[in-house]
Each structure stands twice: as structure tokens, then as C-alpha cells.
Design a protein around this motif. Structure first.
Motif, PDB file in Angstrom:
ATOM      1  N   ARG A  10       0.836  -1.201   0.000  1.00  0.00           N
ATOM      2  CA  ARG A  10       0.000   0.000   0.000  1.00  0.00           C
ATOM      3  C   ARG A  10       0.871   1.252   0.000  1.00  0.00           C
ATOM      4  NH1 ARG A  10      -5.666   1.079   0.121  1.00  0.00           N
ATOM      5  NH2 ARG A  10      -5.803   3.255   0.667  1.00  0.00           N
ATOM      6  N   ASN A  11       1.949   1.238   0.780  1.00  0.00           N
ATOM      7  CA  ASN A  11       2.858   2.381   0.802  1.00  0.00           C
ATOM      8  C   ASN A  11       3.512   2.572  -0.557  1.00  0.00           C
ATOM      9  OD1 ASN A  11       2.304   2.917   3.467  1.00  0.00           O
ATOM     10  ND2 ASN A  11       4.060   1.763   4.233  1.00  0.00           N
ATOM     11  N   LYS A  12       3.856   1.464  -1.213  1.00  0.00           N
ATOM     12  CA  LYS A  12       4.468   1.561  -2.533  1.00  0.00           C
ATOM     13  C   LYS A  12       3.486   2.161  -3.535  1.00  0.00           C
ATOM     14  CE  LYS A  12       6.816  -1.095  -6.065  1.00  0.00           C
ATOM     15  NZ  LYS A  12       7.187  -2.404  -6.561  1.00  0.00           N
ATOM     16  N   LEU A  61      -2.428  13.665  -7.429  1.00  0.00           N
ATOM     17  CA  LEU A  61      -2.051  14.211  -6.121  1.00  0.00           C
ATOM     18  C   LEU A  61      -3.241  14.247  -5.167  1.00  0.00           C
ATOM     19  CD1 LEU A  61       0.342  17.080  -7.246  1.00  0.00           C
ATOM     20  CD2 LEU A  61       0.970  14.925  -6.146  1.00  0.00           C
ATOM     21  N   GLY A  62      -4.414  14.553  -5.695  1.00  0.00           N
ATOM     22  CA  GLY A  62      -5.620  14.539  -4.867  1.00  0.00           C
ATOM     23  C   GLY A  62      -5.948  13.143  -4.376  1.00  0.00           C
ATOM     24  N   ARG A  63      -5.793  12.159  -5.253  1.00  0.00           N
ATOM     25  CA  ARG A  63      -6.030  10.764  -4.856  1.00  0.00           C
ATOM     26  C   ARG A  63      -5.021  10.326  -3.790  1.00  0.00           C
ATOM     27  NH1 ARG A  63      -9.512   7.182  -3.715  1.00  0.00           N
ATOM     28  NH2 ARG A  63      -8.867   5.088  -4.166  1.00  0.00           N
ATOM     29  N   TYR A  64      -3.778  10.753  -3.952  1.00  0.00           N
ATOM     30  CA  TYR A  64      -2.748  10.453  -2.959  1.00  0.00           C
ATOM     31  C   TYR A  64      -3.127  11.060  -1.602  1.00  0.00           C
ATOM     32  CZ  TYR A  64       1.660  10.876  -0.422  1.00  0.00           C
ATOM     33  OH  TYR A  64       2.628  10.830   0.547  1.00  0.00           O
ATOM     34  N   ALA A  65      -3.572  12.309  -1.620  1.00  0.00           N
ATOM     35  CA  ALA A  65      -3.947  12.978  -0.376  1.00  0.00           C
ATOM     36  C   ALA A  65      -5.132  12.283   0.288  1.00  0.00           C
ATOM     37  CB  ALA A  65      -4.270  14.444  -0.651  1.00  0.00           C
ATOM     38  N   LEU A  66      -6.111  11.865  -0.500  1.00  0.00           N
ATOM     39  CA  LEU A  66      -7.265  11.165   0.070  1.00  0.00           C
ATOM     40  C   LEU A  66      -6.863   9.825   0.683  1.00  0.00           C
ATOM     41  CD1 LEU A  66     -10.023  11.855  -2.582  1.00  0.00           C
ATOM     42  CD2 LEU A  66      -9.850  12.798  -0.277  1.00  0.00           C
ATOM     43  N   ARG A  67      -5.958   9.107   0.031  1.00  0.00           N
ATOM     44  CA  ARG A  67      -5.485   7.833   0.588  1.00  0.00           C
ATOM     45  C   ARG A  67      -4.744   8.051   1.889  1.00  0.00           C
ATOM     46  NH1 ARG A  67      -2.998   3.559  -3.650  1.00  0.00           N
ATOM     47  NH2 ARG A  67      -4.958   2.896  -4.554  1.00  0.00           N
ATOM     48  N   GLU A 123       3.916   5.659  -5.557  1.00  0.00           N
ATOM     49  CA  GLU A 123       3.821   5.723  -7.023  1.00  0.00           C
ATOM     50  C   GLU A 123       2.811   6.775  -7.451  1.00  0.00           C
ATOM     51  OE1 GLU A 123       3.049   1.808  -8.480  1.00  0.00           O
ATOM     52  OE2 GLU A 123       5.074   1.108  -8.033  1.00  0.00           O
ATOM     53  N   LEU A 124       1.693   6.884  -6.729  1.00  0.00           N
ATOM     54  CA  LEU A 124       0.711   7.925  -7.029  1.00  0.00           C
ATOM     55  C   LEU A 124       1.325   9.312  -6.858  1.00  0.00           C
ATOM     56  CD1 LEU A 124      -2.802   7.062  -5.563  1.00  0.00           C
ATOM     57  CD2 LEU A 124      -2.224   7.660  -7.893  1.00  0.00           C
ATOM     58  N   LEU A 125       2.091   9.480  -5.795  1.00  0.00           N
ATOM     59  CA  LEU A 125       2.740  10.769  -5.550  1.00  0.00           C
ATOM     60  C   LEU A 125       3.719  11.111  -6.669  1.00  0.00           C
ATOM     61  CD1 LEU A 125       3.289  13.176  -3.658  1.00  0.00           C
ATOM     62  CD2 LEU A 125       5.001  11.761  -2.530  1.00  0.00           C
ATOM     63  N   ILE A 126       4.519  10.149  -7.080  1.00  0.00           N
ATOM     64  CA  ILE A 126       5.504  10.395  -8.137  1.00  0.00           C
ATOM     65  C   ILE A 126       4.808  10.696  -9.463  1.00  0.00           C
ATOM     66  CG2 ILE A 126       7.304   9.294  -9.516  1.00  0.00           C
ATOM     67  CD1 ILE A 126       8.147   7.849  -6.894  1.00  0.00           C
ATOM     68  N   LYS A 127       3.779   9.921  -9.795  1.00  0.00           N
ATOM     69  CA  LYS A 127       3.037  10.174 -11.037  1.00  0.00           C
ATOM     70  C   LYS A 127       2.405  11.553 -11.016  1.00  0.00           C
ATOM     71  CE  LYS A 127       1.734   5.385 -11.901  1.00  0.00           C
ATOM     72  NZ  LYS A 127       0.620   4.431 -11.917  1.00  0.00           N
ATOM     73  N   GLY A 128       1.814  11.910  -9.896  1.00  0.00           N
ATOM     74  CA  GLY A 128       1.165  13.211  -9.783  1.00  0.00           C
ATOM     75  C   GLY A 128       2.137  14.363  -9.927  1.00  0.00           C
TER      76      GLY A 128
END
Length: 84
Positions: A12-14, A67-73, A18-23
Motif C-alpha cells: 500500500r505504501n508503494k 495528487l488529490g487521490r494520494y492525499a485522500l489515501r 507511485e501515485l505521488l511520483i506520477k502526480g
């Protein structure tokens, strides 16, 4: 005897990282494409980058969505974390 701690969710952390890097990457590419016509010195490069403004907006919006999806997670993980 107390219960053992739940296993660390490395997968989950990975995925979150990855979401953060993509964003960040998409948002940066979008910002560069949108700002390039104002920063380029060559008229041909300025014209080329002005024609790619839709791509720049798409990349910027996609990056912000990641980035929004990362923040929500992260917020959901923070709220569900055991306190103690």
C-alpha cells in the motif's frame, strides 16, 4: 497476552508513493508546457509550445488528480490508524 501488531502494508505504501511520483511528474510536465511559450527565446519554440497548450492542461489536471487521490489515501490511512 496482547494481540500482535498488524503487518506493515508495504504494498500500500508503494502504491501511495507511485501515485505521488506520477502526480508530481504529470503536474510538472503540464506546468512546463504551459509556461514554455513565455520563457522560450526562439519564436519557433514559442509557437510550437502554444500549439501544445491542450496537452499541458491535460497533464496538469491529471497530475492534480493523482495528487488529490494520494492525499485522500493518506487521509484515510491516517484516520484509520490505531491510536495509542
Amino acid at each position: 497476552m496482547p494481540l500482535p501488531k498488524p503487518p506493515v502494508r508495504r504494498a500500500r505504501n508503494k502504491e501511495d508513493n507511485e501515485l505521488l511520483i506520477k502526480g508530481m511528474t504529470c503536474a510538472l510536465i503540464g506546468a512546463v508546457v504551459l509556461l514554455a511559450p513565455y520563457l522560450a527565446k526562439s519564436a519557433s519554440v514559442q509557437d510550437l509550445m502554444r500549439q501544445a497548450y491542450l496537452v499541458g492542461w491535460f497533464a496538469l489536471i491529471l497530475g492534480c488528480a493523482f495528487l488529490g487521490r494520494y492525499a485522500l489515501r493518506r487521509l484515510a490511512a491516517h484516520r484509520s490508524a490505531p491510536r495509542g
